[in-house]
Design a protein around this motif. Sequence first.
Motif, PDB file in Angstrom:
ATOM      1  N   MET A   1     -15.903  67.157 -29.403  1.00 19.87           N
ATOM      2  CA  MET A   1     -17.313  66.839 -29.479  1.00 19.87           C
ATOM      3  C   MET A   1     -17.575  65.424 -28.958  1.00 19.87           C
ATOM      4  O   MET A   1     -16.907  64.473 -29.348  1.00 19.87           O
ATOM      5  CB  MET A   1     -17.748  66.933 -30.941  1.00 19.87           C
ATOM      6  N   LYS A   3     -19.129  61.760 -28.355  1.00 15.55           N
ATOM      7  CA  LYS A   3     -19.811  60.779 -29.190  1.00 15.55           C
ATOM      8  C   LYS A   3     -20.230  59.607 -28.325  1.00 15.55           C
ATOM      9  O   LYS A   3     -19.525  59.251 -27.383  1.00 15.55           O
ATOM     10  CB  LYS A   3     -18.871  60.260 -30.276  1.00 15.55           C
ATOM     11  N   MET A  19     -15.314  61.776 -25.262  1.00 14.63           N
ATOM     12  CA  MET A  19     -14.621  62.692 -26.166  1.00 14.63           C
ATOM     13  C   MET A  19     -13.629  61.852 -26.966  1.00 14.63           C
ATOM     14  O   MET A  19     -13.059  60.900 -26.433  1.00 14.63           O
ATOM     15  CB  MET A  19     -13.844  63.743 -25.366  1.00 14.63           C
ATOM     16  N   PRO A  20     -13.385  62.217 -28.226  1.00 17.94           N
ATOM     17  CA  PRO A  20     -12.443  61.414 -29.007  1.00 17.94           C
ATOM     18  C   PRO A  20     -11.042  61.346 -28.386  1.00 17.94           C
ATOM     19  O   PRO A  20     -10.312  60.395 -28.633  1.00 17.94           O
ATOM     20  CB  PRO A  20     -12.404  62.141 -30.362  1.00 17.94           C
ATOM     21  N   ASN A  21     -10.684  62.345 -27.584  1.00 19.53           N
ATOM     22  CA  ASN A  21      -9.333  62.298 -27.017  1.00 19.53           C
ATOM     23  C   ASN A  21      -9.262  61.617 -25.648  1.00 19.53           C
ATOM     24  O   ASN A  21      -8.250  61.697 -24.976  1.00 19.53           O
ATOM     25  CB  ASN A  21      -8.719  63.702 -26.960  1.00 19.53           C
ATOM     26  N   LYS A  23      -8.739  58.465 -23.300  1.00 21.11           N
ATOM     27  CA  LYS A  23      -8.094  57.161 -23.418  1.00 21.11           C
ATOM     28  C   LYS A  23      -8.974  56.084 -22.816  1.00 21.11           C
ATOM     29  O   LYS A  23      -9.641  56.327 -21.805  1.00 21.11           O
ATOM     30  CB  LYS A  23      -6.765  57.171 -22.671  1.00 21.11           C
ATOM     31  N   ASP A  26      -8.506  55.633 -19.035  1.00 19.90           N
ATOM     32  CA  ASP A  26      -9.147  56.619 -18.167  1.00 19.90           C
ATOM     33  C   ASP A  26     -10.657  56.414 -18.113  1.00 19.90           C
ATOM     34  O   ASP A  26     -11.278  56.580 -17.064  1.00 19.90           O
ATOM     35  CB  ASP A  26      -8.830  58.039 -18.648  1.00 19.90           C
ATOM     36  N   ILE A  62      -2.814  53.524 -24.578  1.00 19.24           N
ATOM     37  CA  ILE A  62      -2.566  54.104 -25.900  1.00 19.24           C
ATOM     38  C   ILE A  62      -3.666  53.668 -26.875  1.00 19.24           C
ATOM     39  O   ILE A  62      -3.450  53.523 -28.068  1.00 19.24           O
ATOM     40  CB  ILE A  62      -1.149  53.791 -26.453  1.00 19.24           C
ATOM     41  N   THR A  63      -4.850  53.474 -26.296  1.00 21.60           N
ATOM     42  CA  THR A  63      -6.023  53.172 -27.104  1.00 21.60           C
ATOM     43  C   THR A  63      -7.049  54.255 -26.797  1.00 21.60           C
ATOM     44  O   THR A  63      -7.269  54.571 -25.626  1.00 21.60           O
ATOM     45  CB  THR A  63      -6.590  51.786 -26.710  1.00 21.60           C
ATOM     46  N   LEU A  64      -7.632  54.811 -27.817  1.00 21.01           N
ATOM     47  CA  LEU A  64      -8.688  55.796 -27.576  1.00 21.01           C
ATOM     48  C   LEU A  64      -9.965  55.038 -27.229  1.00 21.01           C
ATOM     49  O   LEU A  64     -10.258  53.999 -27.837  1.00 21.01           O
ATOM     50  CB  LEU A  64      -8.905  56.655 -28.819  1.00 21.01           C
ATOM     51  N   ILE A  66     -12.888  55.735 -27.909  1.00 17.68           N
ATOM     52  CA  ILE A  66     -13.816  55.743 -29.039  1.00 17.68           C
ATOM     53  C   ILE A  66     -13.528  54.594 -30.015  1.00 17.68           C
ATOM     54  O   ILE A  66     -14.410  54.135 -30.740  1.00 17.68           O
ATOM     55  CB  ILE A  66     -13.750  57.125 -29.725  1.00 17.68           C
ATOM     56  N   GLU A  67     -12.289  54.096 -29.981  1.00 17.45           N
ATOM     57  CA  GLU A  67     -11.929  52.995 -30.886  1.00 17.45           C
ATOM     58  C   GLU A  67     -12.621  51.690 -30.534  1.00 17.45           C
ATOM     59  O   GLU A  67     -12.678  50.783 -31.355  1.00 17.45           O
ATOM     60  CB  GLU A  67     -10.414  52.739 -30.849  1.00 17.45           C
ATOM     61  N   ASP A  69     -15.695  51.192 -29.772  1.00 20.04           N
ATOM     62  CA  ASP A  69     -17.111  51.166 -30.131  1.00 20.04           C
ATOM     63  C   ASP A  69     -17.411  49.860 -30.877  1.00 20.04           C
ATOM     64  O   ASP A  69     -16.734  49.533 -31.856  1.00 20.04           O
ATOM     65  CB  ASP A  69     -17.411  52.371 -31.044  1.00 20.04           C
ATOM     66  N   GLN A  71     -16.890  46.865 -29.871  1.00 19.20           N
ATOM     67  CA  GLN A  71     -15.949  45.770 -29.590  1.00 19.20           C
ATOM     68  C   GLN A  71     -16.213  45.181 -28.206  1.00 19.20           C
ATOM     69  O   GLN A  71     -17.097  45.636 -27.473  1.00 19.20           O
ATOM     70  CB  GLN A  71     -14.505  46.287 -29.651  1.00 19.20           C
TER      71      GLN A  71
END
Lengths: 153, 782, 293
Positions: A1, A3, A19-21, A23, A26, A62-64, A66-67, A69, A71
């Motif tokens: 989903m 976000k 998407m949460p997945n 990276k 990317d 190796i950071t999503l 979505i993390e 947000d 920052q």
Amino acid sequence: MKKEINFTLNGNPVKIEVMPNEKLLDVLRDRLGVKSPKHGCGRGECGACSVLLNGKSIRSCITLAIEVDGQEITTLEGLEKNGMTELQKSFLQHNSFQCGFCAPGMTITATELLNKNPHPDEEEVREAIAGNLCRCTGYQNIIDAILDVSKKE
Amino acid sequence: MERELKYVGKRAVRIDGLEKITGAAKYTDDLDFGPSMLYVAVLESPYAHAIIKNIDTTEAEKMPGVRAVLSGKDFPEKFGLYLKDNSIFPADRVRYIGQQVAAVVAETPAQAEAAVKKIKVDYEPLPVLQNPLDAIKPDAPLIHPDLGKYEVVPWLYPQPGTNIAHVRKIRKGDVDKAFKEAEYVLEDWYHVPHVVHAPIETHISVALYSYDGRLTLWNSTQSPHTQRNIIAHSLKIPHKNVRVIASYVGGGFGGKAGISMEVIAAVAAMKVPGHPVKLRWTRKQEFQNSSQRQELYAHIKMGVNKEGKIIALKHELFWDVGASAEYGSNVVNATGFSATGPYYIPNVYIDSFAIYTNRPPCGAYRGFGYSEFHFGLESHIDRMAKIIGMDPVEFRRKNAIQRGQPVAYGVEMNPTGILECIDKVAEKIEWGKENKSPDPTKVRAKGFAAVWKAPAMPPNESSAAFLKFSEDGSINLLVSGMELGQGFLTAMAKIAAEELSLPLEKIRVELPDTDRNPYEWQTVASHVTWSCGNAVRRAAIDARNQILDTVSRAYHIDKANLYLEDGKVKCYTDPEFELPFEKFVIDGIEMPDGTYRGGPIMGHGMFMPEFTSAKVNPETGLGGHPNVHYTTGAGAVEIEIDKETGRIRVLKMAEAFDAGKAINPDLVEGQIVGGFVQGLGTALWEEVKFDENGRILNPNFTDYKIPTALDVPRDMNPIIVEVAQPDGPFGARGIAEHTMIPVMPAVANAVENALGIRIKDVPITPEKILNALREKGQENGN
Amino acid sequence: MNDFDYAKPVTLSEAISTYKKYGDKARLLLGGTDLVVMLDDGVIQPDIVIDLKGIDELKKLEFDGEFLHIGSRVTFNELIDSEVVKEKFPVLWEASKTVASTGVRNRATLVGNICSAVPSADSAPALLVCNAAVVIATDSGDKEVPITEFFVGPRRTILKPGEIVKEVKIRASNKKFGGSYIKLGRYDGEDLAQVGVATVVNEDREYAIAFCAVAPKPVRAKEAEEFLKGKDLTDEVLEEAAKLAVKAISPISDIRASKEYRLYVSGVLVKRSLKTSLARMNGNGPKYGERLV
Ligand SMILES: Cc1cc2nc3c(=O)[nH]c(=O)nc-3n(C[C@H](O)[C@H](O)[C@H](O)COP(=O)(O)OP(=O)(O)OC[C@H]3O[C@@H](n4cnc5c(N)ncnc54)[C@H](O)[C@@H]3O)c2cc1C
Ligand code: FES
Ligand code: FES
């Protein structure tokens, strides 16, 4: 989903649905067109994808996305907004890089080091960049360039 | 008259420096192709050796986003550089784990990945061969039963009915007799495992096929024209319709020479005209599905006479070239000619076998096989020196080959600074001076090695250059060598600058596009400075002649009295005369009657080493001229070993190479340091490990360790020696690959000097050190 | 990476209830230096990833005079930059410096390290010799578990779905002591340990020894510690202690080292670590953080 996330990229606000997945690497490269962070391994092992997260170097592979947000993300494109940095000039004068693929990640890491510790000694420089793999140079000209900057200020 | 050089040999900021430092340099993955881009994923073989009984792609074709599915049925063509034993997708059998069996083109990478998983393949597993010494046995199962049917260049000799893709033999003098006469004979085996190039940028290719039959590829490559040729040839597309555009390359080291995954992108694009398709290897694929460096088992027997002269060498090289020898067979060939090392040896017997196994295909790797055989040879030299009681550096000096002496295949050695290299390295490393570790658990020692290497090229390799002036007197220099980081563009600009006496800022030289730029064989073999440099020089001389001709005609000045300086034409006899290039290089020179002389100046030049020939007697290796010249050098290390843990640190290194003339001295030093460190990786840590099924156990940087900034000597001393190469541009010859060759043996020799143990198998791990120490202790009865 | 949902709770109770709801279909995220790699490899395919980085109370890094509290969001670089950690918990400080490299340590947390519970976890030996405790938040309140009981096996801990590590607690020693952590990797650059050994010596001649990477989980060498108690570190005593210490380990051969090498070198490093710890207590050892192999 999907976000929506909001973050600061090189000083500018960015709003994007992810998407949460996905990276961070990317999203930066393929969706936001910020190409300086490179894909070298995708597993956190080489440092080519390094960017600054709130001023600290991290591996964007190796950071999503979505993390980040809320920052602040800085890439090489953001560092040189006001022209080349002293570090970049020093890299240039020392012919520090060969193929250049590691250069953006190396510059991010070295920038963090000099911000934190403006006068590192040689071993501190080596420690700091040890996570950034360079297959071409044997590191010597990179280290000399960083040390040169540290001596200047 | 010896001219004073203004650009060549002077330090300079590299011309690709700014782009790379600012992150503006575009690598292939940085190019934007817009939303119509499609993505390729490949299905990899789970077996190292198996018959493909059936491939069912129907389910994959139905998956969301899928545009095309490809497999061996669609593309039966064989391809390869020297021996066409490779297939885009194998139709009948797989020969290594990770081999691409099929591919999917889809709208997103995730869709392509998902669809690939739906392809069903029936395999019938076959026995797996992983060791070349097993694969060469007469009863070994055949990996290429059709070996006799493959297309091959005339100077390689596949042996149908065996797993031998090629054998290069040298028979010079009479070794058996010489061994009988020798005072000392030493015989032993050495082993070098597979390693990988590990460029930080993995392989990547973007391909676009247009409806009018035009195939364009954007590749990270060392070989734009060779890729164009192989693709055009195997896919039967006219050459004019194939275009390879090269971006910056994020490290090559031989791994991006020739062609590998780019053909998959090409055939995928042909299935979806109008859409660019992208294929990028993951790090794991980079390990298992681009080329590796050959594994080598070497058997050496050396005979030395009373005076300390090497009089006989028998060197048998058993190379594991993996599942394809399309490129690796030439590594085997090249080393077969040169496995004497940089020594004059009257009696030589060499067998160099390219042996198929079920491991990933091997190919060019910085050093082109020379690192591997020098490990054994230079280890052997040190041991022999000990046996005869001579200092190993002195032993090397005594036997070093000199200009005019015949090499193993009979041709005379070119001018060489090998003695100077040896002496300068010995001096810098303070050979003979003991240096004790302050820590009693540690010992320090030094190790030495001397090396040589010739570019390995077909006899008709060639380079071409084209340069054209613009109205302002600046030039665009078009060449197709690749900037891999070695400084190629800077070197070419300097050569043109020197010949045209034109400031570097006035010269633009860029990465090639095969439609625009003239032919270059490949950027391999450390030959482009020499070969393409010669072409550029000729192009510049051509342009200079046109300039002088025009000015001479317009002003009625004898050509011999005209010369170029700082972008102007000047005259020896008339100091007042001065004509800047911008006044005439396009528009010509106006005559008093209003007519014009001249017109656009454009120079072209090409170079082919017309003196070489690969035609030799297959049984003796004699009679031809397979190599253009050798570059020589030497290297030494000082190491410290922790006797309790076996850990080795290299404290200091010195390496000297005879560059003939260093066009970019600072970049030559950069090559020496960088190559040394790459060699250090192979000496101490790097090894691709396989399980019993042929699967790679360490396809990542977590367990395949390449040196970091903490693992390299703090004291590195690159040294340039210059004994001119008569046919090189300004005397230059290549040095870039050579710099990693001395490291493995130098470290092994230092280990022996430290602890009295001989490690004959790299990488030299702490564990091997401790085991050898234990064995030595047992021998001594402790 | 599979498709998953993402939640970033701001309170621990919210996190626990989401975790409870999804059970083993949920994964907790701190620095992601282990988790994202596992997601990428597809070895885990959760329905939801619960990011703990929105919870303020987990950011705590505090010394209350008796205990050091390391909240689960505290990264290794934050530990390295902390004066109190460097001064009062130097073995943990030394161990933290051996983890990966700075770009990883800016994200990697100590709690993530122990929760991943790989046998080579660099923080584990230091925590073991310091008798650390793990504070676990559950829906029925917090519980405290000694670190010795926390690890169960390779990549396995006592944690159950719904349980979240809140912090790691370490009591400061009030005795004069010296300690050391020696990590043997294949080289000096970023690497996982082939063997890791931590030891502590105090003025009462009490000793603690722990290992990582040489057993299914990080272990204490109790028998050796008992033997050493009250003894001076003479050469003979060291030899015997090393022999006893390696009895506590059961290394395997893997890509990083053979079983034999690990066994042998563990003995070497125990001795080296004990000697270093003693010298440091006596004020004549190498500085903390200096390379010991
Ligand atoms: C390149 C690289 C080098 C590395 N080098 C080293 C090294 O030298 N030494 C070493 O020890 N490790 C190393 N690691 C592994 C890793 O960095 C560490 O284990 C790190 O400490 C993990 O912390 P994290 O915050 O990233 O955890 P995450 O990846 O976020 O989480 C780790 C695990 O813990 C679980 N978890 C997270 N939070 C909690 C919680 N509060 N309660 C319960 N479970 C939780 C997660 O679900 C996950 O399973 C390396 C990793 C990489 C990528
Ligand atoms: S690409 Fe991120 S660390 Fe290698
Ligand atoms: S310059 Fe090529 S990887 Fe660093």
